[in-house]
Motif scaffolding. Structure first.
Motif, short mmCIF file in Angstrom:
data_model
loop_
_atom_site.label_atom_id
_atom_site.label_comp_id
_atom_site.label_asym_id
_atom_site.label_seq_id
_atom_site.Cartn_x
_atom_site.Cartn_y
_atom_site.Cartn_z
N ASP A 165 24.02 33.97 31.30
CA ASP A 165 24.06 32.63 31.88
C ASP A 165 23.00 31.70 31.30
O ASP A 165 23.03 30.49 31.52
N ARG A 166 22.05 32.28 30.54
CA ARG A 166 21.00 31.47 29.92
C ARG A 166 21.24 31.21 28.44
O ARG A 166 20.45 30.55 27.78
N GLY A 167 22.33 31.75 27.92
CA GLY A 167 22.63 31.57 26.51
C GLY A 167 23.03 30.13 26.19
O GLY A 167 23.45 29.37 27.06
N ALA A 168 22.88 29.78 24.92
CA ALA A 168 23.17 28.41 24.50
C ALA A 168 24.60 28.01 24.84
O ALA A 168 24.85 26.86 25.25
N LEU A 169 25.54 28.93 24.70
CA LEU A 169 26.94 28.58 24.96
C LEU A 169 27.17 28.28 26.43
O LEU A 169 27.84 27.29 26.78
N ALA A 170 26.62 29.11 27.31
CA ALA A 170 26.78 28.88 28.75
C ALA A 170 26.10 27.59 29.18
O ALA A 170 26.64 26.82 29.99
N VAL A 171 24.91 27.34 28.64
CA VAL A 171 24.17 26.14 29.01
C VAL A 171 24.90 24.88 28.55
O VAL A 171 25.04 23.91 29.29
N ARG A 172 25.41 24.89 27.33
CA ARG A 172 26.09 23.71 26.79
C ARG A 172 27.36 23.37 27.55
O ARG A 172 27.74 22.20 27.65
N HIS A 173 28.04 24.38 28.07
CA HIS A 173 29.33 24.13 28.73
C HIS A 173 29.25 24.19 30.24
O HIS A 173 30.24 23.91 30.92
N GLY A 174 28.09 24.51 30.77
CA GLY A 174 27.97 24.71 32.21
C GLY A 174 28.26 23.49 33.05
O GLY A 174 28.76 23.60 34.18
N GLU A 175 27.96 22.30 32.55
CA GLU A 175 28.13 21.08 33.34
C GLU A 175 29.32 20.24 32.90
O GLU A 175 29.54 19.15 33.44
N ARG A 176 30.09 20.72 31.95
CA ARG A 176 31.22 19.94 31.45
C ARG A 176 32.44 20.12 32.34
O ARG A 176 32.78 21.23 32.74
N THR A 177 33.12 19.02 32.63
CA THR A 177 34.31 19.10 33.47
C THR A 177 35.50 19.70 32.74
O THR A 177 36.45 20.17 33.37
N ASP A 178 35.45 19.68 31.39
CA ASP A 178 36.55 20.26 30.61
C ASP A 178 36.23 21.69 30.17
O ASP A 178 36.89 22.23 29.29
N SER A 179 35.23 22.29 30.80
CA SER A 179 34.85 23.67 30.47
C SER A 179 34.69 24.49 31.75
O SER A 179 34.37 23.95 32.82
N TYR A 180 34.92 25.80 31.60
CA TYR A 180 34.67 26.73 32.70
C TYR A 180 33.90 27.90 32.11
O TYR A 180 34.36 28.53 31.15
N VAL A 181 32.74 28.19 32.65
CA VAL A 181 31.93 29.31 32.20
C VAL A 181 32.15 30.48 33.15
O VAL A 181 31.82 30.41 34.34
N LEU A 182 32.71 31.56 32.62
CA LEU A 182 33.00 32.75 33.40
C LEU A 182 32.01 33.85 32.99
O LEU A 182 32.00 34.28 31.84
N LEU A 183 31.20 34.27 33.94
CA LEU A 183 30.15 35.25 33.65
C LEU A 183 30.57 36.66 34.04
O LEU A 183 31.21 36.87 35.07
N THR A 184 30.20 37.61 33.21
CA THR A 184 30.37 39.02 33.55
C THR A 184 29.19 39.44 34.43
O THR A 184 28.21 38.70 34.58
N PRO A 185 29.24 40.64 35.02
CA PRO A 185 28.02 41.16 35.65
C PRO A 185 26.87 41.18 34.65
O PRO A 185 27.07 41.42 33.45
N ALA A 186 25.68 40.92 35.12
CA ALA A 186 24.52 40.81 34.23
C ALA A 186 24.29 42.07 33.41
O ALA A 186 23.86 42.01 32.25
N GLU A 187 24.59 43.24 33.96
CA GLU A 187 24.38 44.50 33.25
C GLU A 187 25.27 44.64 32.03
O GLU A 187 25.02 45.49 31.16
N ALA A 188 26.30 43.82 31.94
CA ALA A 188 27.20 43.90 30.79
C ALA A 188 26.57 43.32 29.53
O ALA A 188 27.09 43.52 28.43
#
Length: 390
Positions: free
Chosen positions: A150-173
């Motif tokens: 959730d702290r990676g550049a890809l998640a951060v860049r798309h986290g607030e965009r309305t045309d994006s959805y960030v789907l996270l796996t369990p952290a241990e993955a």
């Protein structure tokens, strides 16, 4: 291989091989993480549906599955199952191909596109660059980012965009070992569930299958194959299982630090030149499709290579035993009726365990097979050049 193989052990923490703590754990935690992933997806289903439903309602929608290395194989494994499930055009394009040839990958500017990005860390330069190029070249592009960080550049860049959805796996993955194991399967499972829902046969049985597989004497079978001291391995399969073969070969190369060479191909394509790779010290794993038609070709090459190579050099990995000799078959429990993309989820554990055992046999440290840094866990040395259109 240069040294006597170190046999793998069961799930008891005390038996973890030295230098393999992360990789050993991350292979064996997968059934539990898959169950957690399904629970997470169930909770997010309303939000996911609200994001995806308008996109999937358009019959012109193009879905592009993308990632680099192992993450690219996730898309290739899922492609045909998701095309059948969604009724939409689904393509698997590596981020490395998109970044190097953006106009070749995004030729139809006006066609609505959903870019599904797989990324363990989200920190590879190509991951962000591929999404930026899609935005630059396409009139209508939405993003589904499937990542472990959730702290990676890809998640951060798309986290607030309305045309994006960030789907996270369990952290241990987010694997701490060098090779992608849990990250691959959790992201693949997420994509199949999110876009395939209940339309991918066998998907709900994957966690139980993997649990049963790990409970068997799998490590003994794997060690028996690596003890033959093969200098090279071949992985073969068709359709989604060809992509699994590619991932399997990559895992062996990575975890042995390149000490054992590996080749992947399709069951039919192998005869067209790559068969020259075979020697008397080659191990072969053939993934056998559950599709009745495709299965015939996989059985043909399995039987051909079994006759050509010494006994014990060729094994089949299959969801059902029909047409296969028991002694040379590694069954994937409970997956006889599964789609090949679902079958790939528990089946990849065999490849991961084989790569781990081979790594130990070579005297390599699986958690860090490249201590000098010549190959890195998160790719380095990539320059993303500015792209301009005429």
């Amino acid at each position: 291989m240069n040294a006597a193989p170190v046999p793998l052990t069961d799930n008891r923490p005390a038996a973890v091989p030295q230098g393999a703590a992360h990789t050993h754990r991350e292979i064996r935690q997968q059934p539990r993480l898959w169950a957690e992933m399904v629970t997470r997806l169930s909770a997010e289903r309303p939000a996911l549906d609200a994001f995806l439903a308008p996109l999937l309602a358009d019959p012109r929608l193009r879905i592009v599955l993308t990632g680099a290395g192992t993450s690219a194989y996730a898309g290739q494994i899922a492609r045909s199952a998701l095309a059948a499930a969604t009724g939409r055009t689904v393509e698997a394009l590596a981020t490395t191909d998109i970044v190097a040839d953006p106009t070749g990958c995004f030729e139809e500017r006006t066609r609505p596109t959903l870019l599904v990005s797989f990324a363990r860390s989200g920190g590879s330069p190509e991951s962000a660059a591929a999404t930026e190029l899609a935005d630059q070249l396409l009139d209508h592009c939405a993003h589904l980012v499937i990542t472990c960080n959730d702290r990676g550049a890809l998640a951060v860049r798309h986290g607030e965009r309305t045309d994006s959805y960030v789907l996270l796996t369990p952290a241990e993955a987010e694997d701490q070992g060098f090779a992608m194991t849990s990250s691959l399967t959790c992201m693949l499972l997420a994509a199949l569930h999110t876009l395939g829902a209940d339309r991918v046969p066998g998907l709900d049985a994957c966690a139980a299958s993997a649990e049963a597989l790990l409970a068997e004497d799998v490590t003994g079978r794997v060690a028996a194959l690596t003890r033959v001291e093969h200098q090279r391995f071949v992985y073969l399969g068709s359709g989604a299982l060809k992509a699994l073969a590619g991932e399997s070969a990559l895992k062996l190369l990575e975890l042995t630090g390149g000490a054992v060479t590996a080749l992947a191909d399709s069951s039919l394509g192998f005869r067209h030149g790559p068969k020259a790779f075979l020697s008397g010290r080659t191990g072969v794993v053939v993934y056998i499709s559950n599709d009745p038609y495709t299965r015939r070709y996989d059985l043909d090459i399995f039987n051909e290579l079994t006759a050509a190579l010494p006994a014990g050099h060729v094994v089949a990995v299959a969801g059902k035993p029909e047409g296969l000799p028991e002694a040379a078959t590694w069954l994937v429990p409970g997956m006889a009726e599964a789609d090949d993309a679902a079958l790939a989820l528990p089946a990849v554990l065999y490849a991961q365990l084989l790569a781990l055992d081979a790594s130990l046999a070579c005297g390599v440290t699986p958690d860090n097979p490249f201590p000098d840094g010549e190959v890195n866990r998160v790719v380095q040395g990539v320059t993303v050049h500015p792209f301009t259109t005429c």
